[in-house]
Each structure stands twice: as structure tokens, then as C-alpha cells.
Design a protein around this motif. Structure first.
Motif, PDB file in Angstrom:
ATOM      1  N   ASP A  51      81.698  66.993   8.205  1.00  0.00           N
ATOM      2  CA  ASP A  51      81.501  68.160   7.359  1.00  0.00           C
ATOM      3  C   ASP A  51      82.728  69.070   7.413  1.00  0.00           C
ATOM      4  OD1 ASP A  51      81.295  69.647   9.713  1.00  0.00           O
ATOM      5  OD2 ASP A  51      79.152  69.997   9.533  1.00  0.00           O
ATOM      6  N   ASN A  52      82.671  70.192   6.713  1.00  0.00           N
ATOM      7  CA  ASN A  52      83.809  71.119   6.643  1.00  0.00           C
ATOM      8  C   ASN A  52      84.165  71.738   7.987  1.00  0.00           C
ATOM      9  OD1 ASN A  52      84.053  70.643   3.913  1.00  0.00           O
ATOM     10  ND2 ASN A  52      82.779  72.389   3.340  1.00  0.00           N
ATOM     11  N   ASP A  53      83.232  71.726   8.935  1.00  0.00           N
ATOM     12  CA  ASP A  53      83.485  72.262  10.272  1.00  0.00           C
ATOM     13  C   ASP A  53      83.970  71.192  11.240  1.00  0.00           C
ATOM     14  OD1 ASP A  53      82.709  74.838   9.496  1.00  0.00           O
ATOM     15  OD2 ASP A  53      80.598  74.396   9.900  1.00  0.00           O
ATOM     16  N   GLY A  54      84.225  69.973  10.740  1.00  0.00           N
ATOM     17  CA  GLY A  54      84.733  68.896  11.585  1.00  0.00           C
ATOM     18  C   GLY A  54      83.664  68.189  12.400  1.00  0.00           C
ATOM     19  N   ARG A  55      82.382  68.416  12.067  1.00  0.00           N
ATOM     20  CA  ARG A  55      81.292  67.782  12.805  1.00  0.00           C
ATOM     21  C   ARG A  55      80.824  66.535  12.066  1.00  0.00           C
ATOM     22  NH1 ARG A  55      77.093  72.549  12.926  1.00  0.00           N
ATOM     23  NH2 ARG A  55      77.710  72.442  10.750  1.00  0.00           N
ATOM     24  N   GLU A  56      80.590  65.448  12.828  1.00  0.00           N
ATOM     25  CA  GLU A  56      80.013  64.252  12.224  1.00  0.00           C
ATOM     26  C   GLU A  56      78.534  64.505  11.978  1.00  0.00           C
ATOM     27  OE1 GLU A  56      78.990  59.579  13.079  1.00  0.00           O
ATOM     28  OE2 GLU A  56      80.432  60.575  14.386  1.00  0.00           O
ATOM     29  N   ARG A  57      78.081  64.175  10.754  1.00  0.00           N
ATOM     30  CA  ARG A  57      76.680  64.380  10.448  1.00  0.00           C
ATOM     31  C   ARG A  57      76.175  63.300   9.500  1.00  0.00           C
ATOM     32  NH1 ARG A  57      76.400  69.443   6.235  1.00  0.00           N
ATOM     33  NH2 ARG A  57      77.573  68.439   4.583  1.00  0.00           N
ATOM     34  N   THR A  58      74.877  63.077   9.563  1.00  0.00           N
ATOM     35  CA  THR A  58      74.174  62.182   8.649  1.00  0.00           C
ATOM     36  C   THR A  58      73.129  63.034   7.953  1.00  0.00           C
ATOM     37  OG1 THR A  58      74.509  60.311  10.121  1.00  0.00           O
ATOM     38  CG2 THR A  58      72.751  60.100   8.488  1.00  0.00           C
ATOM     39  N   THR A  59      73.150  63.044   6.610  1.00  0.00           N
ATOM     40  CA  THR A  59      72.253  63.895   5.833  1.00  0.00           C
ATOM     41  C   THR A  59      71.562  63.082   4.755  1.00  0.00           C
ATOM     42  OG1 THR A  59      73.639  65.841   6.167  1.00  0.00           O
ATOM     43  CG2 THR A  59      72.115  65.926   4.311  1.00  0.00           C
ATOM     44  N   ILE A  60      70.285  63.366   4.535  1.00  0.00           N
ATOM     45  CA  ILE A  60      69.542  62.803   3.406  1.00  0.00           C
ATOM     46  C   ILE A  60      68.766  63.950   2.755  1.00  0.00           C
ATOM     47  CG2 ILE A  60      67.664  62.038   4.933  1.00  0.00           C
ATOM     48  CD1 ILE A  60      68.721  60.254   1.695  1.00  0.00           C
ATOM     49  N   SER A  74      64.884  67.821   3.150  1.00  0.00           N
ATOM     50  CA  SER A  74      66.120  67.257   3.686  1.00  0.00           C
ATOM     51  C   SER A  74      66.062  67.136   5.201  1.00  0.00           C
ATOM     52  CB  SER A  74      67.330  68.124   3.296  1.00  0.00           C
ATOM     53  OG  SER A  74      67.261  69.391   3.922  1.00  0.00           O
ATOM     54  N   ALA A  75      66.936  66.291   5.715  1.00  0.00           N
ATOM     55  CA  ALA A  75      67.120  66.152   7.157  1.00  0.00           C
ATOM     56  C   ALA A  75      68.602  65.927   7.415  1.00  0.00           C
ATOM     57  CB  ALA A  75      66.300  64.993   7.706  1.00  0.00           C
ATOM     58  N   THR A  76      69.120  66.578   8.448  1.00  0.00           N
ATOM     59  CA  THR A  76      70.517  66.415   8.851  1.00  0.00           C
ATOM     60  C   THR A  76      70.572  66.211  10.357  1.00  0.00           C
ATOM     61  OG1 THR A  76      71.314  67.817   7.052  1.00  0.00           O
ATOM     62  CG2 THR A  76      72.814  67.469   8.910  1.00  0.00           C
ATOM     63  N   PHE A  77      71.260  65.145  10.771  1.00  0.00           N
ATOM     64  CA  PHE A  77      71.482  64.883  12.190  1.00  0.00           C
ATOM     65  C   PHE A  77      72.954  65.098  12.479  1.00  0.00           C
ATOM     66  CE2 PHE A  77      72.759  61.975  15.635  1.00  0.00           C
ATOM     67  CZ  PHE A  77      71.975  62.491  16.647  1.00  0.00           C
ATOM     68  N   TYR A  78      73.253  65.996  13.442  1.00  0.00           N
ATOM     69  CA  TYR A  78      74.622  66.274  13.870  1.00  0.00           C
ATOM     70  C   TYR A  78      74.889  65.493  15.154  1.00  0.00           C
ATOM     71  CZ  TYR A  78      74.303  70.156  10.608  1.00  0.00           C
ATOM     72  OH  TYR A  78      74.145  70.910   9.487  1.00  0.00           O
ATOM     73  N   GLY A  81      76.360  67.462  19.878  1.00  0.00           N
ATOM     74  CA  GLY A  81      75.248  68.317  20.248  1.00  0.00           C
ATOM     75  C   GLY A  81      73.901  67.700  19.952  1.00  0.00           C
ATOM     76  N   GLU A  82      73.917  66.588  19.229  1.00  0.00           N
ATOM     77  CA  GLU A  82      72.705  65.838  18.905  1.00  0.00           C
ATOM     78  C   GLU A  82      71.573  66.767  18.486  1.00  0.00           C
ATOM     79  OE1 GLU A  82      72.520  63.458  22.433  1.00  0.00           O
ATOM     80  OE2 GLU A  82      73.829  61.964  21.541  1.00  0.00           O
ATOM     81  N   HIS A  83      71.782  67.383  17.327  1.00  0.00           N
ATOM     82  CA  HIS A  83      70.811  68.332  16.778  1.00  0.00           C
ATOM     83  C   HIS A  83      70.295  67.801  15.445  1.00  0.00           C
ATOM     84  CE1 HIS A  83      68.909  72.240  16.287  1.00  0.00           C
ATOM     85  NE2 HIS A  83      69.241  72.153  15.003  1.00  0.00           N
ATOM     86  N   LEU A  84      68.994  67.954  15.210  1.00  0.00           N
ATOM     87  CA  LEU A  84      68.355  67.531  13.964  1.00  0.00           C
ATOM     88  C   LEU A  84      67.730  68.745  13.286  1.00  0.00           C
ATOM     89  CD1 LEU A  84      67.308  65.196  12.101  1.00  0.00           C
ATOM     90  CD2 LEU A  84      65.247  65.206  13.531  1.00  0.00           C
ATOM     91  N   ASP A  85      68.029  68.929  11.993  1.00  0.00           N
ATOM     92  CA  ASP A  85      67.404  69.964  11.177  1.00  0.00           C
ATOM     93  C   ASP A  85      66.585  69.290  10.086  1.00  0.00           C
ATOM     94  OD1 ASP A  85      68.394  72.349  12.347  1.00  0.00           O
ATOM     95  OD2 ASP A  85      70.325  72.028  11.369  1.00  0.00           O
TER      96      ASP A  85
END
Length: 147
Positions: A51-60, A74-78, A81-85
């Protein structure tokens, strides 16, 4: 990315490339009852990358309706820090459901909210989001991320 929905799903597949990301497949499916326009179709888009902050993420993200009056889940896994939203902007009276598959750990199910997780590093990830836990829910999956 895979999309599945209710009986009689119309599948219209088209590949698209998101800026800086791998190819994404779009599909539509009939919506479950409720929300904006019960007969509207859903579109799901996924992205795995930085993403724009340089973090690897998976989003659907799955959405329907016109811009400005759109229902979405939606769901996003970073990875760092292994965080899920898991977010729910679909007024169907049910919680959004996300399923996170991590190779070597299996699949965990979550509902709307934020979660701090802990997994071994560099494991393959698949992330699914659904409009609810109903058998008629519309779901989309994005694969290819990592922990």
C-alpha cells in the motif's frame, strides 16, 4: 480472486490489472435480500501488494449500487503486525464474515471488527469476505498474500 454467490449466479469474468498489483478477476452475482436494491448485482475486487504506506496487504472488497449510495463489505489483512480489518457497509442486519486461510495454520473465521493476530512468518494467505454467514451470502476471495 474467486467470487461465489447464490443459486443462479451469473458469472461475467474479466481480468484487470490494478496499479502495482497482480491481475484481478471481476465477477457479479445476485445479491441476497436487503441492502440497496435487492436485485442489484455485486462486484468483488481483490488486491495483494504494497500500500501507499509501504505495508504488504491483501484486500478483498465486494460492493453493489451506485457510487455515493453503495453497499460494501471488505476485509484487509496486513502482513506486518498481522492485523485483520473486517468492515460492513451493507444494511442487511447481519455481520460481515471474513475467512483467513494461512498455510500451515488452517482457516479462521471472523466477523465485523479489527483483530490482532499472530502467525509464523512468510506463510501463504487467502482472504475471503462474505456479506453474511447465510448460505445465500455473496463472497469474494483474494489469494497470494503472505504473513
Amino acid at each position: 480472486m474467486r467470487v461465489r454467490g447464490t443459486k443462479g449466479v451469473r458469472r461475467g469474468l474479466a481480468a484487470a490489472v490494478l496499479a502495482g498489483a497482480a491481475a484481478v478477476t471481476l465477477s457479479t452475482a445476485p445479491a441476497q435480500a436487503g441492502g440497496v436494491g435487492a436485485n442489484a448485482t455485486w462486484d468483488c475486487e481483490g488486491k495483494t501488494g504494497i500500500d501507499n504506506d509501504g505495508r504488504e496487504r491483501t484486500t478483498i472488497v465486494c460492493f453493489k449500487g451506485p457510487v455515493g449510495n453503495r453497499s460494501a463489505v471488505s476485509a484487509t489483512f496486513y502482513a506486518k503486525g498481522e492485523h485483520l480489518d473486517v468492515t460492513d457497509n451493507f444494511g442487511n442486519g447481519r455481520a460481515t464474515v471474513a475467512k483467513l486461510y494461512v498455510r500451515g495454520s488452517g482457516t479462521a473465521t471472523f466477523t465485523t471488527g479489527g483483530y490482532n493476530l499472530s502467525y509464523s512468518e512468510n506463510k501463504y494467505v487467502e482472504l475471503t469476505v462474505c456479506t453474511s454467514s447465510s448460505v445465500n451470502a455473496v463472497c469474494g476471495t483474494e489469494a497470494g498474500g503472505s504473513t
